[in-house]
Scaffold this motif. Structure first.
Motif, short mmCIF file in Angstrom:
data_model
loop_
_atom_site.label_atom_id
_atom_site.label_comp_id
_atom_site.label_asym_id
_atom_site.label_seq_id
_atom_site.Cartn_x
_atom_site.Cartn_y
_atom_site.Cartn_z
N ALA A 1 -1.53 6.82 7.82
CA ALA A 1 -2.91 6.30 7.82
C ALA A 1 -2.91 4.80 7.51
O ALA A 1 -3.66 4.02 8.10
CB ALA A 1 -3.76 7.06 6.80
N ILE A 2 -2.03 4.40 6.60
CA ILE A 2 -1.93 2.97 6.24
C ILE A 2 -1.48 2.17 7.46
O ILE A 2 -2.06 1.12 7.77
CB ILE A 2 -0.96 2.80 5.05
CG1 ILE A 2 -1.60 3.37 3.78
CG2 ILE A 2 -0.58 1.33 4.86
CD1 ILE A 2 -0.63 3.56 2.63
N GLN B 1 2.13 7.07 -6.53
CA GLN B 1 1.05 7.96 -7.00
C GLN B 1 1.24 9.40 -6.56
O GLN B 1 0.80 10.33 -7.24
CB GLN B 1 -0.31 7.47 -6.48
CG GLN B 1 -0.72 6.09 -6.96
CD GLN B 1 -1.05 6.07 -8.44
OE1 GLN B 1 -1.75 6.95 -8.93
NE2 GLN B 1 -0.54 5.09 -9.16
N GLY B 2 1.80 9.60 -5.35
CA GLY B 2 1.92 10.95 -4.80
C GLY B 2 0.66 11.38 -4.09
O GLY B 2 -0.34 10.67 -4.07
N ALA B 3 0.69 12.60 -3.52
CA ALA B 3 -0.44 13.12 -2.74
C ALA B 3 -1.00 14.37 -3.47
O ALA B 3 -0.31 14.93 -4.31
CB ALA B 3 0.03 13.48 -1.34
N PRO B 4 -2.22 14.83 -3.14
CA PRO B 4 -3.14 14.23 -2.17
C PRO B 4 -3.65 12.89 -2.65
O PRO B 4 -3.75 12.65 -3.86
CB PRO B 4 -4.28 15.25 -2.08
CG PRO B 4 -4.27 15.97 -3.39
CD PRO B 4 -2.81 16.02 -3.80
N ILE B 5 -4.00 12.05 -1.67
CA ILE B 5 -4.48 10.72 -1.99
C ILE B 5 -5.39 10.27 -0.85
O ILE B 5 -5.28 10.80 0.26
CB ILE B 5 -3.28 9.77 -2.22
CG1 ILE B 5 -3.72 8.48 -2.91
CG2 ILE B 5 -2.52 9.49 -0.91
CD1 ILE B 5 -2.60 7.80 -3.70
N VAL B 6 -6.29 9.35 -1.13
CA VAL B 6 -7.32 8.99 -0.14
C VAL B 6 -7.10 7.55 0.30
O VAL B 6 -7.00 6.65 -0.53
CB VAL B 6 -8.73 9.17 -0.75
CG1 VAL B 6 -9.79 8.91 0.31
CG2 VAL B 6 -8.88 10.58 -1.33
N THR C 1 -0.30 14.66 2.24
CA THR C 1 1.09 14.33 1.91
C THR C 1 1.26 12.81 1.91
O THR C 1 0.45 12.08 2.49
CB THR C 1 2.07 14.90 2.98
OG1 THR C 1 1.78 14.26 4.23
CG2 THR C 1 1.92 16.40 3.14
N VAL C 2 2.34 12.38 1.27
CA VAL C 2 2.67 10.95 1.23
C VAL C 2 2.89 10.43 2.65
O VAL C 2 2.44 9.34 3.01
CB VAL C 2 3.91 10.73 0.33
CG1 VAL C 2 4.47 9.32 0.51
CG2 VAL C 2 3.56 10.99 -1.13
N GLU C 3 3.54 11.26 3.51
CA GLU C 3 3.80 10.84 4.89
C GLU C 3 2.50 10.59 5.64
O GLU C 3 2.36 9.60 6.37
CB GLU C 3 4.64 11.90 5.64
CG GLU C 3 6.08 12.05 5.14
CD GLU C 3 6.18 12.64 3.72
OE1 GLU C 3 5.34 13.51 3.36
OE2 GLU C 3 7.07 12.22 2.96
N ALA D 1 0.84 -1.20 0.00
CA ALA D 1 0.00 0.00 0.00
C ALA D 1 0.87 1.25 0.00
O ALA D 1 0.62 2.21 -0.74
CB ALA D 1 -0.93 -0.01 1.22
N LYS D 2 1.92 1.23 0.82
CA LYS D 2 2.81 2.40 0.90
C LYS D 2 3.55 2.62 -0.41
O LYS D 2 3.75 3.76 -0.84
CB LYS D 2 3.80 2.22 2.05
CG LYS D 2 3.17 2.39 3.42
CD LYS D 2 4.27 2.27 4.46
CE LYS D 2 3.73 2.37 5.85
NZ LYS D 2 4.75 2.05 6.85
N ALA D 3 3.97 1.53 -1.02
CA ALA D 3 4.69 1.65 -2.29
C ALA D 3 3.78 2.29 -3.35
O ALA D 3 4.21 3.14 -4.14
CB ALA D 3 5.17 0.27 -2.75
N TYR D 4 2.51 1.91 -3.33
CA TYR D 4 1.54 2.48 -4.28
C TYR D 4 1.41 3.99 -4.05
O TYR D 4 1.42 4.79 -4.99
CB TYR D 4 0.19 1.77 -4.10
CG TYR D 4 -0.92 2.24 -5.02
CD1 TYR D 4 -1.00 1.80 -6.34
CD2 TYR D 4 -1.90 3.11 -4.56
CE1 TYR D 4 -2.02 2.22 -7.17
CE2 TYR D 4 -2.94 3.53 -5.39
CZ TYR D 4 -3.00 3.09 -6.69
OH TYR D 4 -4.02 3.49 -7.52
N VAL D 5 1.30 4.38 -2.77
CA VAL D 5 1.16 5.81 -2.44
C VAL D 5 2.41 6.58 -2.89
O VAL D 5 2.30 7.66 -3.48
CB VAL D 5 0.93 5.99 -0.92
CG1 VAL D 5 1.13 7.44 -0.50
CG2 VAL D 5 -0.46 5.51 -0.53
N THR D 6 3.58 6.02 -2.62
CA THR D 6 4.83 6.68 -3.01
C THR D 6 4.85 6.90 -4.53
O THR D 6 5.23 7.96 -5.02
CB THR D 6 6.04 5.83 -2.58
OG1 THR D 6 5.92 5.59 -1.18
CG2 THR D 6 7.35 6.53 -2.86
#
Ligand code: AMP
Ligand code: GLY
Length: 421
Positions: free
Chosen positions: A165-166, A136-141, A158-160, A129-134
């Protein structure tokens, strides 16, 4: 007909109020109900999430038709249990209720139905999940997959924040609801809610609404269950509503039927509207609360005929008689909500207020003690009015609020601002 409504909030008070206006209702029981509902209908204390308990009550009390208010009994399979016993029910099966109970399920259905919604990934472990966020970048839900009482959605700037949240979700902050996580593209636009009845085959629109999720005026502060709502929502124009039906809702219903889980009940589509195009934010398998209160005020007695037609599979011949009206509901909440709040404050002035087809105070969290109405929940009252314009409806609702003596409570004074501006 003997009718049982399951639930005990402002939503169910408004459902009871509408059902009682219909001459086909001979007897109405609401379980568990609340102090406002007790003034108009019989209340029964039942574990409404236990299908066996509800089925026994229905048999003993010769109930002909059950209307399920909240999502929890639907997700627990109460409608299935009743239908197995031959009881007519308004509300989806446990399988179909996954449209609210599992975000990953809904995204997969949208994929299969080609329904426009946010791009997403579905994860069962934090590292992926974290790799996906990194990537895609932010903002993200970041969303917990399961039912989390409206709290399982984090909009990460932010990604952080998204990574935190994850960790929270996989760490159990949302219990079983967070065992799987859906991560979505952040959608821009204006949100509105579209309500349709479904009978497994046909779909009948019954109104649009917009609610105010944030606790503070100007839509600031923490999220709540909803501080007020109004209907219709002008942003959801006829053209956009038609697109939502053609591109999102009907394809979803067809996909559900094709998978052997036809959807029957009310479907609440949360839509994000940008540049005249709707995308799905989420489905709920129940009426919104407090959106139901404004829909019931506009529909009145016909609401029961429409729900009955949905339950009997007759929506192809049903129609809504629309009035050119507007309705608004303003939530009075206990000071401190959505955080900690006190219970037990006495509410005065309610008996001075009109209870008509155009002005009603629906009770959410109230109890009765020594003949007095007291606050027993976070959201306490839904002060609801109808008018020829939204302005007229809003003025009427706020006049009622000013006559209510509840110093331990508060409300937003700007409900409807987007449409009033
Ligand atoms: P949900 O529980 O899915 O309704 O999400 C709660 C709220 O979060 C929604 O009503 C939106 O305001 C917001 N939200 C959820 N998903 C998204 C998204 N993909 N983009 C922007 N806002 C979202
Ligand atoms: N008012 C938002 C909801 O019922 O989910």
């Amino acid at each position: 007909m003997n009718i049982l409504i399951l639930g005990g909030g402002g939503r169910e008070h408004s459902l009871a109020w509408a059902v009682l206006q219909n001459p086909k209702c001979d007897r109405l029981v609401v379980a568990p109900g609340n102090a406002g509902i007790a003034a108009i209908a019989e209340c029964a204390s039942l574990d409404i999430n236990d299908g066996g308990v509800v089925a026994t009550f229905v048999e003993e009390e010769c109930i002909d038709f059950v209307i399920v208010g909240p999502e929890a009994p639907l997700a627990a399979g109460v409608a299935d249990r009743l239908r197995d016993a031959g009881v007519l029910v308004f509300g989806p099966s446990k399988a179909a209720a996954q449209l609210e109970a599992s975000k990953a399920f809904t995204k997969a259905i949208c994929d299969a139905a080609n329904a426009p919604t946010a791009a997403y990934g579905h994860f069962t472990d934090a590292a992926a999940a974290k790799a996906y966020v990194t990537d895609q970048g932010a903002p993200i839900v970041v969303k917990a997959d399961g039912l989390a009482a409206g709290k399982g959605v984090i909009i990460a700037e932010t990604v952080e924040q998204a990574h935190a949240a994850i960790d929270d979700m996989f760490g159990g902050a949302f219990g079983g609801a967070g065992a799987e996580v859906v991560i979505e593209e952040f959608m821009q636009g204006e949100e509105a809610s579209f309500f349709v009845l479904c009978d497994g085959t046909d779909v009948l629109p019954i109104g649009t609404a917009q609610d105010h999720k944030r606790v503070g005026e100007g839509d600031i502060g923490p999220n709540t269950g909803g501080m007020g709502a109004y209907s219709p929502a002008p942003v959801l124009t006829d053209d956009i509503a038609q697109r939502a039906l053609d591109e999102i809702i009907r394809p979803t219903m067809a996909e559900m039927a094709a998978r052997g889980m036809p959807y029957q009940g009310v479907l609440y589509a949360g839509l994000m509207i940008e540049n005249g195009a709707p995308r799905l934010v989420e489905y709920n398998v129940r009426f919104g609360d407090p959106e139901c209160q404004v829909l019931m005020m506009r529909l009145g007695a016909q609401a029961m005929d429409l729900m009955h037609a949905a339950a009997e599979g007759r929506l192809n011949t049903a129609q809504v008689n629309w009035a050119e009206d507007h309705a608004i509901t303003v939530v009075m909440a206990a000071e401190g909500y959505p955080g900690d709040y006190a219970k037990g404050a006495v509410i005065g002035g309610l008996d001075t207020l009109p209870a008509t087809g155009s002005q009603m105070v629906f009770h959410a969290g109230t109890s009765q003690r020594d003949g007095k109405i007291t606050a027993s929940g976070g959201r306490v009252l839904n002060v609801t009015a109808r008018g020829a314009s939204l302005r007229e409806a809003a003025d009427s609702a706020y006049r009622m609020i000013d006559a209510i003596d509840f110093p331990e409570g508060f409300c937003r004074r700007d409900i409807g601002w987007r449409a009033l501006d």
